[in-house]
Structures are given as C-alpha cells and as structure tokens.
Write a protein that holds these residues in place. Structure first.
Motif, PDB file in Angstrom:
ATOM      1  N   VAL A 119     106.476 177.038  -7.053  1.00 48.00           N
ATOM      2  CA  VAL A 119     105.524 176.099  -7.650  1.00 48.00           C
ATOM      3  C   VAL A 119     105.568 176.205  -9.170  1.00 48.00           C
ATOM      4  CG1 VAL A 119     103.076 175.551  -7.917  1.00 48.00           C
ATOM      5  CG2 VAL A 119     103.997 176.115  -5.654  1.00 48.00           C
ATOM      6  N   SER A 120     105.670 175.065  -9.827  1.00 47.41           N
ATOM      7  CA  SER A 120     105.579 175.012 -11.286  1.00 47.41           C
ATOM      8  C   SER A 120     104.473 174.025 -11.671  1.00 47.41           C
ATOM      9  CB  SER A 120     106.905 174.554 -11.907  1.00 47.41           C
ATOM     10  OG  SER A 120     107.923 175.518 -11.710  1.00 47.41           O
ATOM     11  N   VAL A 121     103.500 174.511 -12.430  1.00 46.13           N
ATOM     12  CA  VAL A 121     102.377 173.657 -12.828  1.00 46.13           C
ATOM     13  C   VAL A 121     101.767 174.196 -14.117  1.00 46.13           C
ATOM     14  CG1 VAL A 121     100.763 174.957 -11.364  1.00 46.13           C
ATOM     15  CG2 VAL A 121     100.198 172.614 -12.050  1.00 46.13           C
ATOM     16  N   SER A 131     107.865 186.199  -6.926  1.00 44.53           N
ATOM     17  CA  SER A 131     108.842 185.841  -7.956  1.00 44.53           C
ATOM     18  C   SER A 131     108.288 184.700  -8.785  1.00 44.53           C
ATOM     19  CB  SER A 131     110.184 185.436  -7.325  1.00 44.53           C
ATOM     20  OG  SER A 131     110.030 184.277  -6.519  1.00 44.53           O
ATOM     21  N   GLY A 132     108.940 184.472  -9.913  1.00 43.15           N
ATOM     22  CA  GLY A 132     108.485 183.430 -10.823  1.00 43.15           C
ATOM     23  C   GLY A 132     107.707 184.012 -11.985  1.00 43.15           C
ATOM     24  N   THR A 155     114.012 171.947  -4.024  1.00 47.71           N
ATOM     25  CA  THR A 155     113.592 171.334  -5.272  1.00 47.71           C
ATOM     26  C   THR A 155     112.265 171.913  -5.710  1.00 47.71           C
ATOM     27  OG1 THR A 155     112.471 169.566  -4.072  1.00 47.71           O
ATOM     28  CG2 THR A 155     114.752 169.179  -4.740  1.00 47.71           C
ATOM     29  N   THR A 156     112.036 171.884  -7.010  1.00 47.66           N
ATOM     30  CA  THR A 156     110.812 172.404  -7.575  1.00 47.66           C
ATOM     31  C   THR A 156     109.990 171.255  -8.110  1.00 47.66           C
ATOM     32  OG1 THR A 156     111.899 174.450  -8.211  1.00 47.66           O
ATOM     33  CG2 THR A 156     109.839 173.928  -9.327  1.00 47.66           C
ATOM     34  N   THR A 157     108.713 171.223  -7.757  1.00 47.58           N
ATOM     35  CA  THR A 157     107.826 170.181  -8.256  1.00 47.58           C
ATOM     36  C   THR A 157     107.201 170.649  -9.551  1.00 47.58           C
ATOM     37  OG1 THR A 157     107.343 169.518  -6.005  1.00 47.58           O
ATOM     38  CG2 THR A 157     105.832 168.754  -7.704  1.00 47.58           C
ATOM     39  N   GLN A 158     107.312 169.845 -10.605  1.00 46.43           N
ATOM     40  CA  GLN A 158     106.734 170.183 -11.903  1.00 46.43           C
ATOM     41  C   GLN A 158     105.629 169.185 -12.204  1.00 46.43           C
ATOM     42  OE1 GLN A 158     107.300 172.580 -14.322  1.00 46.43           O
ATOM     43  NE2 GLN A 158     105.641 171.686 -15.480  1.00 46.43           N
ATOM     44  N   SER A 180     105.440 179.046 -13.335  1.00 44.94           N
ATOM     45  CA  SER A 180     106.820 178.560 -13.328  1.00 44.94           C
ATOM     46  C   SER A 180     107.577 179.180 -12.160  1.00 44.94           C
ATOM     47  CB  SER A 180     107.530 178.928 -14.642  1.00 44.94           C
ATOM     48  OG  SER A 180     106.854 178.392 -15.758  1.00 44.94           O
ATOM     49  N   GLU A 181     108.105 178.322 -11.279  1.00 46.57           N
ATOM     50  CA  GLU A 181     108.898 178.777 -10.128  1.00 46.57           C
ATOM     51  C   GLU A 181     108.162 179.869  -9.348  1.00 46.57           C
ATOM     52  OE1 GLU A 181     112.539 178.052  -9.318  1.00 46.57           O
ATOM     53  OE2 GLU A 181     111.932 176.208 -10.315  1.00 46.57           O
TER      54      GLU A 181
END
Length: 256
Positions: A37-39, A72-73, A2-5, A18-19
């Motif tokens: 990580v997405s923030v 990546s991302g 899962t990705t935390t936003q 993003s990602e």
C-alpha cells in the motif's frame, strides 16, 4: 503485483506509507493484511479509511501510527522514517507528534476532564500552550465541565475530552479508530464536527478508520481498502456516495 498510489490534495505531507506490507503467519496459514500500500496523508486534511471487515483498514492505520510493526515498505511521519527508530524513540515520537482517539474513550477515572486533557503533556514534562489549550476547550464546548471526572460526564462528553486531549499537544497528525463507535448519532455528529473544525480552523491533520458512511462524510476524502489494497477514493464525500460505494463492495464480495 501493481501498487496503488493515492496522492494528497495538499503539497505538504503529514504521513506517508510507501509499498507498505503486513503479513501474518507463514506457509498455508499466511495472511496478507496489507499488500504494498502506498498512500499520502496531506497536512491539514481529514481522511477517512473504509473497507469491509478484514480489508486491512485498521492495520494500515496502526502501522502508519507506529502502533504496529510492518513486514516491508516504509512509513514516515513528517520527515521521520519509523523503521529506523528504536522502541524508546518510537514511544517519544508517538507522544510528541501523534494524537490518538479510540472507540473506548481511554480516560483515567481518577482525573478530572482537564487533567485528562493535559495528561500526555504532563507525562512528557511539557507545559501546555495556554492560548491553544483555551482554544481547544472552547471548540469542544466543555469549559463548564473541566472539573468533572469521567463518570460525571456523558459518553459524548467523554469522547469530546478525548478529542481535546488529542488536540491539546498540537500533534502533527491525529489518528482515530472508530472514534464514534460507542456514541449515539447526535453525540457522534458533535464529535465529528469538532474533528472537522479542527482541520478547517486549526490546520490539524486527521486520519480516521470508520465503517459508518455518515461519519466518513465529514472527511475531505475517503479511501477504500479491500484485500489489503487501496481500491478506490472519493473526494468531498457525501454519506450517500460512500454508502453506495460500500454497497458495491459488498455485492462484489458476494459474487466473487
């Protein structure tokens, strides 16, 4: 996985990951420093990044600031995607749109305080906005020390010069890597106060990595990393709330 936003409080975004992943090594020696990580970092917001040693907090800041590559991302500063830039373009973006404050003050010993403050603009061939520069110098309270060289200034004064240098070019975002780590508590509080005032009064965006709960309490929000992921967030933090959250992470680490 899962990705935390984590979303910003404001609508405009100064920087966005993003990602975002950063992996070192391969096979059995592989280390995942950042794990999708997405923030967002909102404009005019002061964000502190915290987490245990090895959690990825400095890696996240270095990747978002364009100081380190990522596996990546996506990373954007304003509307600019960092992965599309060549080295020269990335250098220009860091120079024109980003300010940096490090634990080591990184001042040139042969230059005066004022010359250190205006150095990035001098290198870029740009003249400072005098009204803005005067406002920055007034805020940090060093108007009577501008002709002094770093060796003639205290540690706190040197870091205030570094803060002014980061602010002087009116960057879109300022990144601080343990900016008060070499200062006593009083000098550290002064520098953090200046950073907070730059956000409140000048609309600056600041992202700071710190291990200090008191330092983090100067921010609008604190995000927490563990094992390369964002795991928590506190808005309008107090030092006690941050300290309690960090203690909980430490206790979880000892029992896992």
């Amino acid at each position: 996985m899962t990705t935390t936003q984590i979303a910003p409080r404001s609508t405009a975004v100064a920087a966005r990951a993003s990602e975002l992943s950063k992996v070192y090594g391969m096979g059995e020696t592989q280390v995942v420093a950042l794990d999708k990580v997405s923030v967002d970092f909102g404009q005019g917001e002061f964000t502190a990044i915290m987490g245990p040693s090895g959690s990825g907090k400095s890696t996240l800041m270095h990747c978002v600031a364009g100081l380190d590559s990522f596996s990546s991302g996506s990373v954007r500063i304003g509307d600019t995607e960092l992965s599309t830039l060549k080295d020269k373009q990335l250098t220009k973006l860091r120079r024109d749109k980003i300010g940096f404050i490090f634990q080591a003050f990184n001042l040139l010993p042969t230059l005066t305080a004022l010359e250190n403050i205006t150095l990035p603009m001098d290198i870029a061939g740009r003249k400072p906005d005098q009204q803005w520069l005067d406002q920055v110098i007034s805020m940090i309270g060093l108007a009577d020390r501008l002709g002094h060289r770093p060796t003639e200034l205290s540690g706190g004064q040197q870091q205030r010069v570094a803060v002014a240098r980061a602010l002087a070019a009116r960057p879109e975002i300022i990144f601080g890597d343990e900016p008060t780590g070499n200062l006593d508590s009083r000098s550290g509080a002064e520098v953090l106060g200046f950073l907070r005032n730059s956000v409140r009064e000048m609309g600056q965006t600041v992202v700071m990595v710190t291990h200090d709960a008191t330092a983090a309490s100067y921010a609008n929000r604190v995000i927490f990393l563990a094992d390369g992921r964002i795991v928590d967030e506190i808005l309008n933090p107090t030092a006690d709330a941050v300290f309690d959250r960090m203690k909980a992470f430490d206790a979880k680490g000892r029992t896992s």
